[in-house]
Write a protein that holds these residues in place. Sequence first.
Motif, short mmCIF file in Angstrom:
data_model
loop_
_atom_site.label_atom_id
_atom_site.label_comp_id
_atom_site.label_asym_id
_atom_site.label_seq_id
_atom_site.Cartn_x
_atom_site.Cartn_y
_atom_site.Cartn_z
N THR A 1 -2.98 2.86 9.70
CA THR A 1 -3.26 1.44 9.49
C THR A 1 -2.57 0.65 10.60
OG1 THR A 1 -3.28 1.86 7.11
CG2 THR A 1 -3.32 -0.44 7.81
N ALA B 1 -7.84 -0.29 9.19
CA ALA B 1 -7.59 1.16 9.11
C ALA B 1 -8.30 1.82 10.28
CB ALA B 1 -8.14 1.70 7.79
N LEU C 1 0.86 -1.20 0.00
CA LEU C 1 0.00 0.00 0.00
C LEU C 1 0.89 1.24 0.00
CD1 LEU C 1 -3.12 0.24 0.22
CD2 LEU C 1 -2.83 0.59 2.68
N TRP D 1 2.48 -5.78 3.96
CA TRP D 1 2.22 -6.68 5.08
C TRP D 1 2.00 -8.10 4.58
CZ3 TRP D 1 -1.36 -2.98 3.59
CH2 TRP D 1 -2.63 -3.41 3.24
C1 SIN Z 1 -7.05 -2.61 3.67
O1 SIN Z 1 -7.74 -3.08 4.56
O2 SIN Z 1 -6.60 -3.34 2.78
C2 SIN Z 1 -6.76 -1.13 3.61
C3 SIN Z 1 -6.09 -0.59 4.82
C4 SIN Z 1 -6.05 0.92 4.80
O3 SIN Z 1 -6.77 1.55 4.01
O4 SIN Z 1 -5.32 1.49 5.60
#
Ligand code: SIN
Length: 271
Positions: free
Chosen positions: A122, A247, A110, A238
């Motif tokens: 997160t 999040a 991300l 991750w």
């Molecule tokens: C997710 O759950 O994949 C996204 C996490 C995020 O938006 O921080």
Amino acid sequence: MTFSTRDLSPRIGTEIQADIDTLLSGKHAAEIRDILEQRGVVVFKEVHMSDEQQLAFTGTLGNVIDEGEKGVYKVTLDTKENPQADYLKGAFFWHIDGTTLDVPILASILRAKKLSETGGDTEFSNTYAAYEDLSEEDKAKYDNLKVVHSLENAQQYVHPEPSYETMQMWRRVPSNTLPLVWKHKSGRNSLVLGSTAAYVEGMEYQAGRELLVKLRDYATQPQFVYRHKWNVGDLVIWDNTGTMHRATRYPLDSGRMMHRTKLAGEESFSG
Ligand code: SIN
């Protein structure tokens, strides 16, 4: 060429300092994969990759899943940017991606494009470390338990009073029965928990629900958790097979925008 590492907490999370050329060269790919498995989360602070570079870097680590625009998926609650934005509200609750599949994704990558003025961190919990710290008695108790996971259970957190049609739509995704303890090929074990975990097979319903909540609370205690406070340009990977994530709340109209790439799974929940 630069490459150095720094642990972010004793049980989870390592920061890697490296320039983009070094990362794209693939020279350290095996080492990054190893750190990811051992530490659950790898952080590259303000590395400022482009979409193309993020995709190429992901490809150095394994098989890229083709999703979103040319392999890059927009994680945002803005429905103009992503028609699936409503579904993404499930990200506010602890979860593992792909629990309705037999082989979940290996990892997500991300990158922060635009931040929310409030919230939007997160959090990650190390489910290997949580398993390792269980007493021998608890390990034996949980060893053969099976948990039924469903999209419906996860979406109930977001929409506690769904319409009949909505409920039917969720139920089109078949539920999946998974071991509570994932016995990985590596010999390590991790816990499989999160918002998709609906009930424990063969256990009285309420007792099973209580166990799942108790274990989620246990696995998300501070010693197992790393909370990432984003800066624009940060890139975080991750290990979806040994962590849960969520999040922290942010306003739906905040404009928060993250670009995500994914690595295909390599191991089924049955190891
Ligand atoms: C997710 O759950 O994949 C996204 C996490 C995020 O938006 O921080």
